[in-house]
Design a protein around this motif. Sequence first.
Motif, PDB file in Angstrom:
ATOM      1  N   ALA A  46      56.220  80.577  42.982  1.00  0.00           N
ATOM      2  CA  ALA A  46      56.504  79.616  41.912  1.00  0.00           C
ATOM      3  C   ALA A  46      56.208  80.247  40.566  1.00  0.00           C
ATOM      4  O   ALA A  46      55.172  80.894  40.373  1.00  0.00           O
ATOM      5  N   GLY A  47      57.130  80.088  39.640  1.00  0.00           N
ATOM      6  CA  GLY A  47      56.909  80.593  38.290  1.00  0.00           C
ATOM      7  C   GLY A  47      57.175  82.071  38.104  1.00  0.00           C
ATOM      8  O   GLY A  47      56.857  82.637  37.059  1.00  0.00           O
ATOM      9  N   GLY A  48      57.728  82.722  39.110  1.00  0.00           N
ATOM     10  CA  GLY A  48      58.074  84.133  38.984  1.00  0.00           C
ATOM     11  C   GLY A  48      57.355  85.004  39.990  1.00  0.00           C
ATOM     12  O   GLY A  48      56.258  84.667  40.460  1.00  0.00           O
ATOM     13  N   ASP A  49      57.975  86.128  40.313  1.00  0.00           N
ATOM     14  CA  ASP A  49      57.457  87.018  41.353  1.00  0.00           C
ATOM     15  C   ASP A  49      56.329  87.923  40.876  1.00  0.00           C
ATOM     16  O   ASP A  49      55.533  88.400  41.694  1.00  0.00           O
ATOM     17  N   THR A  50      56.274  88.209  39.584  1.00  0.00           N
ATOM     18  CA  THR A  50      55.355  89.241  39.091  1.00  0.00           C
ATOM     19  C   THR A  50      54.443  88.684  38.005  1.00  0.00           C
ATOM     20  O   THR A  50      54.663  87.584  37.481  1.00  0.00           O
ATOM     21  N   VAL A  51      53.425  89.479  37.693  1.00  0.00           N
ATOM     22  CA  VAL A  51      52.538  89.150  36.574  1.00  0.00           C
ATOM     23  C   VAL A  51      52.555  90.314  35.598  1.00  0.00           C
ATOM     24  O   VAL A  51      52.745  91.471  35.994  1.00  0.00           O
ATOM     25  N   PRO A  52      52.369  90.063  34.300  1.00  0.00           N
ATOM     26  CA  PRO A  52      52.419  91.133  33.303  1.00  0.00           C
ATOM     27  C   PRO A  52      51.325  92.169  33.534  1.00  0.00           C
ATOM     28  O   PRO A  52      50.222  91.864  33.989  1.00  0.00           O
ATOM     29  N   GLY A  53      51.672  93.412  33.191  1.00  0.00           N
ATOM     30  CA  GLY A  53      50.691  94.485  33.221  1.00  0.00           C
ATOM     31  C   GLY A  53      50.619  95.277  34.506  1.00  0.00           C
ATOM     32  O   GLY A  53      49.925  96.296  34.567  1.00  0.00           O
ATOM     33  N   VAL A  54      51.320  94.836  35.542  1.00  0.00           N
ATOM     34  CA  VAL A  54      51.319  95.533  36.827  1.00  0.00           C
ATOM     35  C   VAL A  54      52.712  96.098  37.081  1.00  0.00           C
ATOM     36  O   VAL A  54      53.718  95.429  36.862  1.00  0.00           O
ATOM     37  N   HIS A  55      52.764  97.350  37.547  1.00  0.00           N
ATOM     38  CA  HIS A  55      54.028  97.994  37.893  1.00  0.00           C
ATOM     39  C   HIS A  55      54.300  97.768  39.388  1.00  0.00           C
ATOM     40  O   HIS A  55      53.455  98.074  40.228  1.00  0.00           O
ATOM     41  N   TYR A  56      55.478  97.251  39.683  1.00  0.00           N
ATOM     42  CA  TYR A  56      55.819  96.897  41.059  1.00  0.00           C
ATOM     43  C   TYR A  56      56.916  97.807  41.614  1.00  0.00           C
ATOM     44  O   TYR A  56      57.908  98.075  40.931  1.00  0.00           O
ATOM     45  N   THR A  57      56.728  98.266  42.840  1.00  0.00           N
ATOM     46  CA  THR A  57      57.754  99.009  43.565  1.00  0.00           C
ATOM     47  C   THR A  57      57.899  98.407  44.956  1.00  0.00           C
ATOM     48  O   THR A  57      56.891  98.122  45.617  1.00  0.00           O
ATOM     49  N   VAL A  58      59.131  98.210  45.387  1.00  0.00           N
ATOM     50  CA  VAL A  58      59.418  97.739  46.737  1.00  0.00           C
ATOM     51  C   VAL A  58      60.310  98.764  47.418  1.00  0.00           C
ATOM     52  O   VAL A  58      61.343  99.159  46.873  1.00  0.00           O
ATOM     53  N   ILE A  59      59.901  99.218  48.602  1.00  0.00           N
ATOM     54  CA  ILE A  59      60.688 100.171  49.386  1.00  0.00           C
ATOM     55  C   ILE A  59      61.110  99.470  50.667  1.00  0.00           C
ATOM     56  O   ILE A  59      60.263  99.105  51.488  1.00  0.00           O
ATOM     57  N   ASP A 105      59.264  94.574  35.323  1.00  0.00           N
ATOM     58  CA  ASP A 105      58.636  95.855  35.664  1.00  0.00           C
ATOM     59  C   ASP A 105      58.666  96.033  37.179  1.00  0.00           C
ATOM     60  O   ASP A 105      57.628  96.153  37.829  1.00  0.00           O
ATOM     61  N   VAL A 106      59.873  96.004  37.721  1.00  0.00           N
ATOM     62  CA  VAL A 106      60.070  96.096  39.166  1.00  0.00           C
ATOM     63  C   VAL A 106      61.066  97.195  39.478  1.00  0.00           C
ATOM     64  O   VAL A 106      62.112  97.306  38.825  1.00  0.00           O
ATOM     65  N   HIS A 107      60.738  98.010  40.467  1.00  0.00           N
ATOM     66  CA  HIS A 107      61.652  99.041  40.957  1.00  0.00           C
ATOM     67  C   HIS A 107      61.894  98.771  42.441  1.00  0.00           C
ATOM     68  O   HIS A 107      61.017  99.013  43.278  1.00  0.00           O
ATOM     69  N   ASN A 108      63.058  98.214  42.766  1.00  0.00           N
ATOM     70  CA  ASN A 108      63.437  97.941  44.145  1.00  0.00           C
ATOM     71  C   ASN A 108      64.248  99.107  44.697  1.00  0.00           C
ATOM     72  O   ASN A 108      65.220  99.548  44.069  1.00  0.00           O
ATOM     73  N   VAL A 109      63.852  99.618  45.861  1.00  0.00           N
ATOM     74  CA  VAL A 109      64.468 100.805  46.433  1.00  0.00           C
ATOM     75  C   VAL A 109      64.895 100.528  47.871  1.00  0.00           C
ATOM     76  O   VAL A 109      64.104 100.000  48.665  1.00  0.00           O
ATOM     77  N   LEU A 110      66.115 100.896  48.206  1.00  0.00           N
ATOM     78  CA  LEU A 110      66.572 100.853  49.592  1.00  0.00           C
ATOM     79  C   LEU A 110      66.498 102.264  50.156  1.00  0.00           C
ATOM     80  O   LEU A 110      67.066 103.200  49.596  1.00  0.00           O
ATOM     81  N   LEU A 111      65.793 102.420  51.255  1.00  0.00           N
ATOM     82  CA  LEU A 111      65.573 103.741  51.832  1.00  0.00           C
ATOM     83  C   LEU A 111      66.884 104.469  52.094  1.00  0.00           C
ATOM     84  O   LEU A 111      67.001 105.684  51.859  1.00  0.00           O
ATOM     85  N   GLN A 112      67.895 103.737  52.550  1.00  0.00           N
ATOM     86  CA  GLN A 112      69.171 104.372  52.896  1.00  0.00           C
ATOM     87  C   GLN A 112      69.966 104.808  51.664  1.00  0.00           C
ATOM     88  O   GLN A 112      70.898 105.603  51.789  1.00  0.00           O
ATOM     89  N   ASP A 113      69.603 104.297  50.476  1.00  0.00           N
ATOM     90  CA  ASP A 113      70.207 104.822  49.249  1.00  0.00           C
ATOM     91  C   ASP A 113      69.624 106.192  48.906  1.00  0.00           C
ATOM     92  O   ASP A 113      70.264 106.988  48.214  1.00  0.00           O
ATOM     93  N   LEU A 114      68.422 106.453  49.378  1.00  0.00           N
ATOM     94  CA  LEU A 114      67.790 107.746  49.157  1.00  0.00           C
ATOM     95  C   LEU A 114      68.222 108.756  50.201  1.00  0.00           C
ATOM     96  O   LEU A 114      68.401 109.934  49.907  1.00  0.00           O
ATOM     97  N   CYS A 115      68.364 108.287  51.437  1.00  0.00           N
ATOM     98  CA  CYS A 115      68.788 109.140  52.552  1.00  0.00           C
ATOM     99  C   CYS A 115      69.558 108.289  53.553  1.00  0.00           C
ATOM    100  O   CYS A 115      68.956 107.558  54.353  1.00  0.00           O
ATOM    101  N   PRO A 116      70.882 108.332  53.528  1.00  0.00           N
ATOM    102  CA  PRO A 116      71.693 107.500  54.430  1.00  0.00           C
ATOM    103  C   PRO A 116      71.401 107.755  55.906  1.00  0.00           C
ATOM    104  O   PRO A 116      71.690 106.891  56.749  1.00  0.00           O
TER     105      PRO A 116
END
Length: 306
Positions: free
Chosen positions: A223-236, A256-267
């Motif tokens: 609720a109110g958003g996935d993240t909080v200010p000041g923290v760097h987020y990465t999802v693999i 400040d979110v970096h979402n990564v799909l593993l298969q985009d890095l190595c199919p």
Amino acid sequence: MLPWKRVLRPLTALLLTAAVAVVPAATAHATGTGTGHAAGTAPAAATAQAAAASGSGWNDFSCKPSAAHPRPVVLVHGTLGNSVDNWLSLAPYLKDRGYCVFSLDYGQLTGVPLFYGLGPIDRSAEQLSAYVDRVLAATGAAKADLVGHSQGGMMPRYYLKFLGGAAKVNALVGIAPDNHGTDLDGFANLLPYFPGAEDLIKATTPGLADQLRGSAFLTKLNAGGDTVPGVHYTVIATQHDEVVTPWRTQYLNGSDVHNVLLQDLCPLDLSEHVAIGLIDRIAFHEVANALDPAHATATTCASVFS
């Protein structure tokens, strides 16, 4: 999707649910159930595991972060994992790269050794909070970085959002995290057709119930958003995930979110939910990039050799 995967995905989900519901229930019948409230309440077997981890180079509370890697890394295991087994590959990988690495057990149920992450997730977040404080006090660092697998990539968000963790954490890296819950490849949608099944899961393994899509816990968390200010987020994430499904629900929304799909890095990478956290060095390379973005290098199939 290949035919065999159509069969294995729901079967895996079924086995996972059965394991976490039936085993604790049987234990509860003999001993009664409860949840631990501090990282130090694990059974003797967990103490032996912690000693093994320390002997392997992580969970060394005398470790002092270097100028190159000024923040300690706290590893947060997933459901049914523990502070050692979940990190037999990633902890040495990071330790060899100069990090002070720590891991904790959380979410214990009374009478259930070795398998953790089953207690209420808000209480597990309290355990994480106490453990991060311990790590920061020992290392002298102002902030830590968190790396979590599955529930361990999602649960820290409660700590960041509701328990003051944002002031103590620089980055959260989630490996296959169930940030918006899981339908267990559709199996959870069948629970209403099995009278008493949902109540059994909630009563015996609240940590699992909290992870189902639409749970009260996840509704509050997001609720109110996935993240909080000041923290760097990465999802693999991996598109072959058979536990946190649909896999796109793992992604976070925020500035400040970096979402990564593993298969985009190595199919060619076929890692599913377990392998991406336990043994996948391509994912590990991306973890290292997230922890030290100033010195990040391209993650490719060749990163398996890095």
